[in-house]
Write a protein that holds these residues in place. Structure first.
Motif, mmCIF file in Angstrom:
data_model
loop_
_atom_site.group_PDB
_atom_site.id
_atom_site.type_symbol
_atom_site.label_atom_id
_atom_site.label_comp_id
_atom_site.label_asym_id
_atom_site.label_seq_id
_atom_site.Cartn_x
_atom_site.Cartn_y
_atom_site.Cartn_z
ATOM 1 N N GLN A 58 14.739 -24.466 75.678
ATOM 2 C CA GLN A 58 14.518 -24.266 74.246
ATOM 3 C C GLN A 58 13.025 -24.122 73.997
ATOM 4 N N ILE A 59 12.646 -22.995 73.410
ATOM 5 C CA ILE A 59 11.241 -22.717 73.110
ATOM 6 C C ILE A 59 11.081 -22.737 71.595
ATOM 7 N N THR A 60 10.122 -23.492 71.128
ATOM 8 C CA THR A 60 9.865 -23.586 69.685
ATOM 9 C C THR A 60 8.446 -23.107 69.404
ATOM 10 N N PHE A 61 8.329 -22.105 68.533
ATOM 11 C CA PHE A 61 7.026 -21.596 68.131
ATOM 12 C C PHE A 61 7.075 -21.141 66.676
ATOM 13 N N SER A 62 5.881 -20.837 66.134
ATOM 14 C CA SER A 62 5.808 -20.594 64.687
ATOM 15 C C SER A 62 4.916 -19.404 64.355
ATOM 16 N N VAL A 63 5.197 -18.838 63.182
ATOM 17 C CA VAL A 63 4.306 -17.866 62.551
ATOM 18 C C VAL A 63 3.604 -18.596 61.413
ATOM 19 N N GLN A 64 2.283 -18.572 61.430
ATOM 20 C CA GLN A 64 1.513 -19.242 60.390
ATOM 21 C C GLN A 64 0.626 -18.224 59.685
ATOM 22 N N THR A 65 0.747 -18.160 58.359
ATOM 23 C CA THR A 65 -0.072 -17.252 57.548
ATOM 24 C C THR A 65 -0.769 -18.043 56.458
ATOM 25 N N GLU A 66 -1.887 -17.474 55.959
ATOM 26 C CA GLU A 66 -2.663 -18.189 54.951
ATOM 27 C C GLU A 66 -3.282 -17.189 53.980
ATOM 28 N N ASN A 67 -3.167 -17.494 52.691
ATOM 29 C CA ASN A 67 -3.719 -16.602 51.671
ATOM 30 C C ASN A 67 -3.930 -17.387 50.382
ATOM 31 N N ALA A 68 -4.885 -16.906 49.574
ATOM 32 C CA ALA A 68 -5.131 -17.562 48.288
ATOM 33 C C ALA A 68 -3.946 -17.413 47.344
ATOM 34 N N ASP A 69 -3.174 -16.356 47.533
ATOM 35 C CA ASP A 69 -1.958 -16.119 46.743
ATOM 36 C C ASP A 69 -0.763 -16.547 47.579
ATOM 37 N N VAL A 70 -0.025 -17.541 47.118
ATOM 38 C CA VAL A 70 1.079 -18.076 47.904
ATOM 39 C C VAL A 70 2.158 -17.032 48.160
ATOM 40 N N LYS A 71 2.363 -16.116 47.206
ATOM 41 C CA LYS A 71 3.382 -15.084 47.390
ATOM 42 C C LYS A 71 2.995 -14.113 48.510
ATOM 43 N N TYR A 106 2.093 -25.432 52.247
ATOM 44 C CA TYR A 106 1.245 -26.500 51.730
ATOM 45 C C TYR A 106 -0.153 -25.964 51.439
ATOM 46 N N PRO A 107 -0.820 -26.551 50.460
ATOM 47 C CA PRO A 107 -2.133 -26.054 50.039
ATOM 48 C C PRO A 107 -3.251 -26.522 50.965
ATOM 49 N N VAL A 108 -4.251 -25.662 51.114
ATOM 50 C CA VAL A 108 -5.466 -26.016 51.846
ATOM 51 C C VAL A 108 -6.580 -26.131 50.812
ATOM 52 N N TYR A 109 -7.180 -27.315 50.701
ATOM 53 C CA TYR A 109 -8.152 -27.570 49.642
ATOM 54 C C TYR A 109 -9.583 -27.293 50.098
ATOM 55 N N LYS A 119 -10.029 -28.438 44.731
ATOM 56 C CA LYS A 119 -9.398 -27.198 44.296
ATOM 57 C C LYS A 119 -8.693 -26.555 45.486
ATOM 58 N N VAL A 120 -7.588 -25.896 45.175
ATOM 59 C CA VAL A 120 -6.831 -25.218 46.222
ATOM 60 C C VAL A 120 -7.588 -23.990 46.684
ATOM 61 N N LYS A 121 -7.850 -23.933 47.980
ATOM 62 C CA LYS A 121 -8.548 -22.782 48.558
ATOM 63 C C LYS A 121 -7.565 -21.683 48.942
ATOM 64 N N THR A 122 -6.549 -22.063 49.714
ATOM 65 C CA THR A 122 -5.504 -21.130 50.141
ATOM 66 C C THR A 122 -4.180 -21.867 50.247
ATOM 67 N N TYR A 123 -3.140 -21.098 50.493
ATOM 68 C CA TYR A 123 -1.823 -21.669 50.783
ATOM 69 C C TYR A 123 -1.438 -21.263 52.208
ATOM 70 N N ARG A 124 -0.980 -22.245 52.979
ATOM 71 C CA ARG A 124 -0.606 -22.006 54.366
ATOM 72 C C ARG A 124 0.917 -22.073 54.493
ATOM 73 N N VAL A 125 1.490 -21.023 55.033
ATOM 74 C CA VAL A 125 2.937 -20.948 55.216
ATOM 75 C C VAL A 125 3.245 -20.966 56.710
ATOM 76 N N THR A 126 4.149 -21.833 57.117
ATOM 77 C CA THR A 126 4.524 -21.951 58.526
ATOM 78 C C THR A 126 6.035 -21.831 58.657
ATOM 79 N N ASN A 127 6.473 -20.859 59.445
ATOM 80 C CA ASN A 127 7.893 -20.628 59.705
ATOM 81 C C ASN A 127 8.139 -20.880 61.194
#
Length: 251
Positions: A58-71, A106-109, A119-127
């Motif tokens: 079983q291999i577990t890995f992720s895609v992580q993206t970050e942007n000031a706009d959460v969408k 989750y937000p990156v401050y 203040k929120v700098k960016t939003y980090r999304v991890t799948n």
């Protein structure tokens, strides 16, 4: 009338005393029976270990993206993960072997001296995606395909046994455990000058732990530069352990 009451009280007291005596006698008998049943036995414990080769991974890995706009962070993440999944399926991995095992936003401050002024700098999304392989030799290939198509965070690799293989190795381990327990019991019986006449009961325990590589290091930049060189992954071995505690009757 008073004499009658006195007589009744005396009779009741005698009855209570008799009941108490009988109860104590019964407890004594039960204890005697228990002591007798445990007097002529030998307890022996044996452990068996069998080393096997994992046939599942079983291999577990992720895609992580970050942007000031959460969408936008979500959209970029979804696009990359879809690319990863499609590439894995195209490479021959069954779609039902792919499972989403985590999704976080989750937000990156920004750095600040005061918590109240953050203040929120960016939003980090991890799948997070977990891939289950029935052929452990493909582990390195799967990692390479995933990284080439958008995976940028490595989490863990876990090598384990299928239910069928686990049962085969456990049977062998139990046989070893019983043989060792019997050998110990025979040695003790011979030293005591008694004979083993049978088995009263047996308790079984034990299992195995998968081989786990947590947060394995993977340089995505180097992997892209050296894409022609497959990632070497060695599954190692797993040890299946079984223990038995056997109570033998002696005479």
């Amino acid at each position: 009338m008073q004499d009658l009451m006195t007589t009744m009280i005396r009779r009741l007291s005698l009855c209570m005393v008799a009941v108490a005596v009988i109860a104590m006698a019964l407890v004594g008998c039960a204890a005697a029976v228990e002591d007798t049943s445990n007097a002529n036995v030998i307890h022996a414990t044996g452990t068996g270990n069998i080393i096997g080769t994992p046939d599942r991974a079983q291999i577990t890995f992720s895609v992580q993206t970050e942007n000031a706009d959460v969408k936008i962070a979500q959209s970029e993440n979804a696009l990359k993960m879809n690319n990863v999944i499609n590439a894995l399926v195209t490479s021959g991995i069954p779609r039902d072997a792919l499972k989403t095992t985590g999704y976080n936003i989750y937000p990156v401050y920004e750095e600040s001296k005061s918590i109240l002024e953050q203040k929120v700098k960016t939003y980090r999304v991890t799948n997070t995606l977990t891939v289950t392989l029935h052929d452990v030799s493909k582990t390195g290939d799967v990692i390479d395909v995933a990284v080439a198509n958008g995976i940028n965070q490595a989490d863990s690799i876990q090598f384990m046994l299928s239910d069928e293989q686990s049962q085969v190795l456990r049977t062998q381990a139990l046989q070893k455990a019983v043989t060792r327990a019997k050998a110990d019991a025979d040695t003790v019986a011979a030293a005591m000058g008694v004979n083993i006449t049978g088995v009263k009961n047996a308790d079984i325990s034990g299992g195995y732990s998968p081989v786990l590589y947590q947060n394995y290091q993977y340089d995505t930049g180097a992997a892209m530069k050296a894409a022609a060189v497959p990632t070497p992954i060695q599954p190692g071995d797993v040890t299946v352990t079984a223990s038995v505690t056997i109570t033998y009757t002696i005479r």
